[in-house]
Design a protein around this motif. Structure first.
Motif, PDB file in Angstrom:
ATOM      1  N   ILE A  11       0.850  -1.188   0.000  1.00  0.00           N
ATOM      2  CA  ILE A  11       0.000   0.000   0.000  1.00  0.00           C
ATOM      3  C   ILE A  11       0.887   1.239   0.000  1.00  0.00           C
ATOM      4  O   ILE A  11       1.791   1.364   0.828  1.00  0.00           O
ATOM      5  CB  ILE A  11      -0.921   0.027   1.248  1.00  0.00           C
ATOM      6  CG1 ILE A  11      -1.700  -1.285   1.358  1.00  0.00           C
ATOM      7  CG2 ILE A  11      -1.887   1.201   1.175  1.00  0.00           C
ATOM      8  CD1 ILE A  11      -1.183  -2.212   2.410  1.00  0.00           C
ATOM      9  N   HIS A  12       0.644   2.119  -0.954  1.00  0.00           N
ATOM     10  CA  HIS A  12       1.353   3.404  -0.993  1.00  0.00           C
ATOM     11  C   HIS A  12       0.440   4.484  -0.430  1.00  0.00           C
ATOM     12  O   HIS A  12      -0.679   4.655  -0.901  1.00  0.00           O
ATOM     13  CB  HIS A  12       1.743   3.756  -2.423  1.00  0.00           C
ATOM     14  CG  HIS A  12       2.929   2.986  -2.919  1.00  0.00           C
ATOM     15  ND1 HIS A  12       2.807   1.821  -3.631  1.00  0.00           N
ATOM     16  CD2 HIS A  12       4.259   3.214  -2.778  1.00  0.00           C
ATOM     17  CE1 HIS A  12       4.024   1.367  -3.921  1.00  0.00           C
ATOM     18  NE2 HIS A  12       4.926   2.188  -3.420  1.00  0.00           N
ATOM     19  N   ILE A  13       0.929   5.182   0.579  1.00  0.00           N
ATOM     20  CA  ILE A  13       0.131   6.220   1.224  1.00  0.00           C
ATOM     21  C   ILE A  13       0.868   7.553   1.093  1.00  0.00           C
ATOM     22  O   ILE A  13       2.021   7.658   1.512  1.00  0.00           O
ATOM     23  CB  ILE A  13      -0.068   5.893   2.721  1.00  0.00           C
ATOM     24  CG1 ILE A  13      -0.721   4.515   2.876  1.00  0.00           C
ATOM     25  CG2 ILE A  13      -0.894   6.974   3.404  1.00  0.00           C
ATOM     26  CD1 ILE A  13      -0.486   3.886   4.230  1.00  0.00           C
ATOM     27  N   VAL A 122       7.681  -1.132   6.578  1.00  0.00           N
ATOM     28  CA  VAL A 122       7.084   0.180   6.305  1.00  0.00           C
ATOM     29  C   VAL A 122       8.253   1.088   5.952  1.00  0.00           C
ATOM     30  O   VAL A 122       9.166   1.243   6.753  1.00  0.00           O
ATOM     31  CB  VAL A 122       6.361   0.738   7.552  1.00  0.00           C
ATOM     32  CG1 VAL A 122       5.778   2.111   7.259  1.00  0.00           C
ATOM     33  CG2 VAL A 122       5.256  -0.214   8.010  1.00  0.00           C
ATOM     34  N   HIS A 123       8.272   1.599   4.733  1.00  0.00           N
ATOM     35  CA  HIS A 123       9.407   2.466   4.383  1.00  0.00           C
ATOM     36  C   HIS A 123       8.979   3.763   3.723  1.00  0.00           C
ATOM     37  O   HIS A 123       7.830   3.948   3.356  1.00  0.00           O
ATOM     38  CB  HIS A 123      10.434   1.699   3.541  1.00  0.00           C
ATOM     39  CG  HIS A 123      10.018   1.448   2.129  1.00  0.00           C
ATOM     40  ND1 HIS A 123       9.737   0.192   1.642  1.00  0.00           N
ATOM     41  CD2 HIS A 123       9.837   2.293   1.082  1.00  0.00           C
ATOM     42  CE1 HIS A 123       9.409   0.281   0.367  1.00  0.00           C
ATOM     43  NE2 HIS A 123       9.455   1.539  -0.006  1.00  0.00           N
ATOM     44  N   MET A 124       9.952   4.663   3.624  1.00  0.00           N
ATOM     45  CA  MET A 124       9.725   6.013   3.133  1.00  0.00           C
ATOM     46  C   MET A 124      10.265   6.126   1.722  1.00  0.00           C
ATOM     47  O   MET A 124      11.350   5.621   1.440  1.00  0.00           O
ATOM     48  CB  MET A 124      10.511   6.948   4.066  1.00  0.00           C
ATOM     49  CG  MET A 124      10.267   8.416   3.899  1.00  0.00           C
ATOM     50  SD  MET A 124       8.797   8.949   4.790  1.00  0.00           S
ATOM     51  CE  MET A 124       7.756   9.486   3.447  1.00  0.00           C
ATOM     52  N   GLU A 125       9.512   6.771   0.845  1.00  0.00           N
ATOM     53  CA  GLU A 125      10.025   7.034  -0.498  1.00  0.00           C
ATOM     54  C   GLU A 125       9.333   8.252  -1.077  1.00  0.00           C
ATOM     55  O   GLU A 125       8.695   9.017  -0.353  1.00  0.00           O
ATOM     56  CB  GLU A 125       9.859   5.791  -1.392  1.00  0.00           C
ATOM     57  CG  GLU A 125       8.443   5.290  -1.504  1.00  0.00           C
ATOM     58  CD  GLU A 125       8.332   3.999  -2.320  1.00  0.00           C
ATOM     59  OE1 GLU A 125       9.211   3.120  -2.215  1.00  0.00           O
ATOM     60  OE2 GLU A 125       7.340   3.886  -3.068  1.00  0.00           O
ATOM     61  N   GLU A 126       9.472   8.456  -2.386  1.00  0.00           N
ATOM     62  CA  GLU A 126       8.864   9.628  -3.017  1.00  0.00           C
ATOM     63  C   GLU A 126       7.972   9.172  -4.159  1.00  0.00           C
ATOM     64  O   GLU A 126       8.197   8.143  -4.776  1.00  0.00           O
ATOM     65  CB  GLU A 126       9.949  10.569  -3.551  1.00  0.00           C
ATOM     66  CG  GLU A 126      10.897   9.862  -4.520  1.00  0.00           C
ATOM     67  CD  GLU A 126      11.926  10.788  -5.160  1.00  0.00           C
ATOM     68  OE1 GLU A 126      11.667  11.998  -5.249  1.00  0.00           O
ATOM     69  OE2 GLU A 126      12.980  10.284  -5.584  1.00  0.00           O
ATOM     70  N   ILE A 150       4.576   6.752   1.879  1.00  0.00           N
ATOM     71  CA  ILE A 150       4.925   5.691   2.816  1.00  0.00           C
ATOM     72  C   ILE A 150       4.447   4.394   2.201  1.00  0.00           C
ATOM     73  O   ILE A 150       3.293   4.301   1.757  1.00  0.00           O
ATOM     74  CB  ILE A 150       4.254   5.912   4.186  1.00  0.00           C
ATOM     75  CG1 ILE A 150       4.736   7.234   4.781  1.00  0.00           C
ATOM     76  CG2 ILE A 150       4.561   4.754   5.131  1.00  0.00           C
ATOM     77  CD1 ILE A 150       3.970   7.654   6.028  1.00  0.00           C
ATOM     78  N   GLU A 151       5.325   3.404   2.124  1.00  0.00           N
ATOM     79  CA  GLU A 151       4.912   2.122   1.561  1.00  0.00           C
ATOM     80  C   GLU A 151       4.819   1.082   2.674  1.00  0.00           C
ATOM     81  O   GLU A 151       5.761   0.886   3.436  1.00  0.00           O
ATOM     82  CB  GLU A 151       5.906   1.662   0.489  1.00  0.00           C
ATOM     83  CG  GLU A 151       5.496   0.329  -0.127  1.00  0.00           C
ATOM     84  CD  GLU A 151       6.336  -0.101  -1.328  1.00  0.00           C
ATOM     85  OE1 GLU A 151       6.895   0.787  -2.019  1.00  0.00           O
ATOM     86  OE2 GLU A 151       6.442  -1.317  -1.554  1.00  0.00           O
ATOM     87  N   VAL A 152       3.650   0.460   2.766  1.00  0.00           N
ATOM     88  CA  VAL A 152       3.428  -0.607   3.746  1.00  0.00           C
ATOM     89  C   VAL A 152       3.342  -1.922   2.977  1.00  0.00           C
ATOM     90  O   VAL A 152       2.578  -2.038   2.024  1.00  0.00           O
ATOM     91  CB  VAL A 152       2.106  -0.378   4.525  1.00  0.00           C
ATOM     92  CG1 VAL A 152       1.819  -1.535   5.479  1.00  0.00           C
ATOM     93  CG2 VAL A 152       2.145   0.946   5.280  1.00  0.00           C
TER      94      VAL A 152
END
Ligand code: MN
Length: 489
Positions: A11-13, A122-126, A150-152
């Motif tokens: 999931i991309h949030i 859970v990681h951070m990206e753009e 945020i990608e879960v």
């Protein structure tokens, strides 16, 4: 042959921040003209340097904590290299081997035996820009490029669409409660990817292939994609072949998928540490501080409401509605130190989602505590529970309150009830006389009741009329039913 689907989610949030992930330009691009929220960093111009957004990283840490993840106190960004027209740098800044959060879980419900979905990371990206395909050309809008994402990622723990539905709702509630994102799927703030394969029922091993489906913008489409893929893969499996490991796209709202490309392996992306951003170290104190900022999460809240005697379905409705929830919280605050008032909460909660909700839809009530203070709504609940006012009267009071805002205190409420003569008639002998009267007025009452006991409600209506709407429906029903029974013997 019976198969079961093995499903994992990514999931991309979009994290809610003022500026983008790696630069100062506005991230609030929704509704703005194309390419108006851009700068050298989000356009990937040579020499532009990224500076990480602290707020976005804190959102990512909070969501990780709320999902019960471990936190990598030593972490870094990595470059994920791939070419795509809406990715002008030729790489996405993401996280590879040290995601901010890892090994969490989300329980699908309050019951102790509710299924648990494991969270891998859970990681951070753009985010990337947007390609708009016209008849003969493709237009590019870079407003979205560089918005924090945020990608879960979950483990392949889902077995059906119902589990996915519950998970998606809960995750959305959590990110909204945390203030991490508005999670508006229609604005693309929350996007799903599925990986799905089938295995024979009874087998324990994971299948040796996996099909990934990208960019699903709504839960209803996701459910259709699921059905489509289960059928498609089953048809291949029954011929003795295995479906191809690939990435598929969704054609339209029907949920049909089509092959986009054979699945990349991680090494196709040539991940390496982002040289322009130094690694991070999160201290214990820093993480502790963020942990303390995490508010009560929706499931905990629902559990607390149910602990106060509020019915499960009512509690569930209220936790999903911020306005009603704030109103109930003010009532709870008011009753906090008084056990007898606290007992009225289930009744008030019911008012909130039935009567008040109806009035608010007609613009006759807004959930501002000032127009109907906690003390007053509690008193109304008390009178109702004691049978002193009936449902008609409550409607009348609430409507009068909405129209005039007059019940700002208990005295004005009591005065109104007395002046208007709204109290339920509880004089037993009087009520009994009325009951006798309405039954005697219908000579065939006995036979009608024998044929259909529901006829009781007709007599309740008649009695209510006699009492000018001041009867207690419950009491009347009991008395009339008893009387009609007696007639039978
Ligand atoms: Mn991603």
């Amino acid at each position: 042959m019976q198969y079961e689907p093995i499903i994992g989610l990514e999931i991309h949030i979009q994290a809610k921040t003022k500026s983008k992930m790696f630069s100062r330009v506005s991230a609030e691009y929704w509704g703005k003209p194309p390419n108006s929220c851009v700068d050298p960093v989000s356009l990937g111009l040579p020499g532009a340097l990224p500076v990480p957004n602290k707020k976005a990283i804190e959102h990512c840490i909070k969501l990780s904590l709320a999902l019960g993840c471990e936190i990598n106190q030593e972490t870094k960004f990595d470059r994920k290299n791939y070419f795509y027209p809406d990715l002008p740098k030729g790489y996405q800044i993401s996280q590879y081997d040290q995601p901010i959060g890892f090994e969490g879980e989300l329980k699908l419900g309050l019951e102790s035996d509710a299924k648990v979905i494991k969270i891998t990371r859970v990681h951070m990206e753009e985010d990337t820009g947007k390609s708009i395909h016209m008849e003969n050309e493709t237009l590019l809008d870079f407003n979205k490029a560089g918005v924090p994402l945020i990608e879960v990622v979950t483990e392949p723990d889902f077995r059906n669409g119902i589990e996915i539905d519950i998970f998606a709702k809960q995750l959305r509630q959590i990110v909204r409660t945390l203030g991490v994102s508005d999670a508006d799927m229609e604005k693309g703030q929350m996007r799903y990817e599925l990986n799905i394969s089938l295995r024979k029922i009874g087998e324990k091993e994971l299948p040796n292939y996996k099909v990934e489906i990208k960019n699903i913008g709504s839960i209803s489409v996701l459910q259709k994609v699921l059905d489509f893929e289960v059928n498609r893969q089953k048809e291949i499996l029954v011929t003795g072949k295995a479906p191809v490991q690939e990435t598929r796209g969704v054609r339209d709202m029907t949920g049909q998928t089509y092959s986009q490309r054979l699945k990349e392996e991680a090494n196709d992306y040539r991940y390496f540490p982002e040289p322009d951003i130094p690694p991070f170290h999160f201290t214990d104190e820093y993480l502790e501080g963020l942990k303390n900022e995490i508010p009560e999460l929706p499931m905990q809240r629902q559990k607390r409401y149910m602990g106060l005697g509020i019915a499960e379905d009512i509690a569930e409705t209220i936790i999903n509605d911020e306005i009603k929830l704030n109103y109930l919280e003010q009532v709870i605050e008011f009753t906090k130190n008084d056990k007898s008032l606290l007992e009225r909460l289930p009744t008030v909660a019911k008012f909130i989602i039935s009567k008040l909700s109806g009035l608010s839809e007609e613009d006759k009530f807004d959930y501002q505590i000032s127009t109907l203070p906690a003390a007053v709504i509690i008193r109304i609940a008390e009178l109702r529970d004691a049978g002193e006012i009936n449902s008609n009267t409550i409607n009348q009071i609430l409507e009068a309150s909405a129209a005039t805002g007059k019940f700002s205190d208990l005295k004005s409420l009591n005065d109104y009830i007395n002046q208007e003569g709204l109290k339920t008639n509880t004089d037993e002998s009087q009520v009994n006389v009325v009951v006798e009267k309405v039954i005697a007025a219908e000579p065939d009452a006995k036979e009608r009741f024998k044929k259909n006991p529901k006829v009781t409600m007709y007599f309740v209506g008649q009695a209510m009329k006699e009492l000018r709407g001041k009867g207690d429906a419950k009491v009347l029903q009991e008395l009339i039913e008893k009387r009609l029974q007696e007639l039978q013997d």
